[in-house]
Design a protein around this motif. Structure first.
Motif, PDB file in Angstrom:
ATOM      1  N   PHE A  46       0.835  -1.203   0.000  1.00 46.25           N
ATOM      2  CA  PHE A  46       0.000   0.000   0.000  1.00 46.25           C
ATOM      3  C   PHE A  46       0.875   1.261   0.000  1.00 46.25           C
ATOM      4  N   TYR A  47       1.929   1.213   0.831  1.00 48.01           N
ATOM      5  CA  TYR A  47       2.795   2.390   0.967  1.00 48.01           C
ATOM      6  C   TYR A  47       3.534   2.698  -0.332  1.00 48.01           C
ATOM      7  N   LYS A  48       3.931   1.622  -1.043  1.00 50.23           N
ATOM      8  CA  LYS A  48       4.649   1.826  -2.311  1.00 50.23           C
ATOM      9  C   LYS A  48       3.787   2.646  -3.286  1.00 50.23           C
ATOM     10  N   PHE A  49       2.500   2.320  -3.365  1.00 43.21           N
ATOM     11  CA  PHE A  49       1.628   3.033  -4.304  1.00 43.21           C
ATOM     12  C   PHE A  49       1.075   4.333  -3.727  1.00 43.21           C
ATOM     13  N   ALA A  50       0.984   4.383  -2.406  1.00 43.26           N
ATOM     14  CA  ALA A  50       0.354   5.565  -1.786  1.00 43.26           C
ATOM     15  C   ALA A  50       1.142   6.012  -0.564  1.00 43.26           C
TER      16      ALA A  50
END
Ligand SMILES: Cc1cc2nc3c(=O)[nH]c(=O)nc-3n(C[C@H](O)[C@H](O)[C@H](O)COP(=O)(O)O)c2cc1C
Length: 323
Positions: A46-50
């Motif tokens: 999730f963190y990679k994309f957002a």
């Protein structure tokens, strides 16, 4: 009226969202899609994309960012949407428009438009799973093989409880070929009570005005148009406010691109370090002839030092123009 920045996988990552929202005129962004299969995804995905999850789901200038999920199964979609909310997502967007073969062969993206009841089930599961104050939005095309299912899908989106619908005004088979069929959106707007955002083929202020007229509304989402004119949203808003507007010049764009290059270089292996800049230059070439010249100069350069030299030459040429 609102102008949203479109999600674009492999193009509009958080640095681009930051740069474009700082230029101005944008009211919201959507992340690239995050693919959901059966599992609960770990935070690092999730963190990679957002990465905006760490800052209240806003870009650095405070523009809200929705996180987009793509998948074909209601339960894993619901579980991951709730997980995202627990990690700080403030709005969830669901993708029913992706035309990619790999995605469609797993029954995700645009192929779901062949079965409006599946669109309904996915949105309903997500809507039921996340707190009521978290908007759940959906993005569709007008259909898969053709555009005949547009109203069935739009109705399914609303009936499932979505808070907003964005319509890319083409079928999957239409691909990205002009034109966009904005008039279908007028029908959808006439029928649905939730806000409907028009998307597709808006490259200029004139396109925006024609889209508003044909789609009978003012909210839009801009994708490739904003990459080719990074200040298009600002320009549209100035026009609507009857303000004089001077579009960004090539020296300003070149400086922006250099900032982007410097920010993103450490993220890619050396061989790929110029790829994102080359990709953006292709979009900019549509509006800025100098972008074509610069692209020709860097297209075969692969090392950071070669690229740095090209940028320094281009920036020096820009400052010569300024003087
Ligand atoms: C390279 C590329 C990647 C895209 N990735 C996504 C995506 O991750 N999620 C999505 O909903 N739409 C995606 N789209 C579709 C865009 O959001 C938008 O609907 C489409 O480009 C039409 O708008 P435009 O004419 O303003 O570009 C993508 C489009 C392109 C060209």
């Amino acid at each position: 009226m609102r102008i949203m920045l479109a999600p674009m996988e492999g193009v509009v990552e958080h640095h681009v969202r930051d740069i474009l929202t700082r230029i101005g005129g944008l009211d919201g962004c959507v992340t690239e899609f995050i693919r959901v299969t059966d599992q609960k995804l770990p935070y690092k995905v999730f963190y990679k994309f957002a990465p905006e999850l760490e800052s209240g789901c806003n870009t650095p200038n405070g523009t809200p960012v929705r996180v987009q999920l793509l998948g074909s199964k209601p339960e894993p979609m619901a579980i991951n949407a709730l997980e995202l909310v627990n990690y700080g997502a403030k709005a969830i967007d669901l993708n029913f428009g992706c035309p990619a073969k790999t995605v469609n062969s797993h029954e995700g993206g645009a192929c779901l438009l062949r079965t409006p009841d599946r669109v309904y089930s996915i949105i309903k599961a997500v809507r039921d799973a996340v707190p009521v104050e978290i908007p759940v939005t959906a993005k569709i095309r007008l259909g898969y093989e053709d555009r005949s299912s547009y109203m069935d899908n739009a109705r399914a989106v609303e009936a499932a409880g979505a808070n907003e619908l964005t319509v890319h005004a083409r079928s999957k088979v239409d691909g990205y070929k002009p034109p966009a069929y904005w008039h279908y959106i007028a029908d959808i707007r006439a029928e649905l009570k939730i806000p409907v955002v028009a998307n597709g083929e808006i490259w200029t202020v004139e396109d925006y005005l024609r889209c508003c007229e044909q789609s009978a509304g003012v909210d839009v989402m801009l994708g490739r148009g904003l990459l080719s004119r990074p200040d298009l949203a600002r320009h549209i808003k100035a026009h609507l406010n009857n303000e004089d507007y001077t579009p960004l010049t090539w020296p300003e764009i070149c400086t922006m691109l250099y900032d982007y290059y410097r920010l993103t270089t450490p993220l890619y292996c050396e061989r790929n370090c110029g790829n994102r800049v080359k990709q953006w230059l292709m979009y900019l070439s549509r509006q800025y002839p100098q972008a074509t010249v610069f692209f020709e100069a860097i297209k075969r350069k692969t090392t950071p030092s070669e690229l740095e030299t090209c940028f320094q030459d281009a920036l020096a040429a820009c400052s010569a123009i300024r003087q």
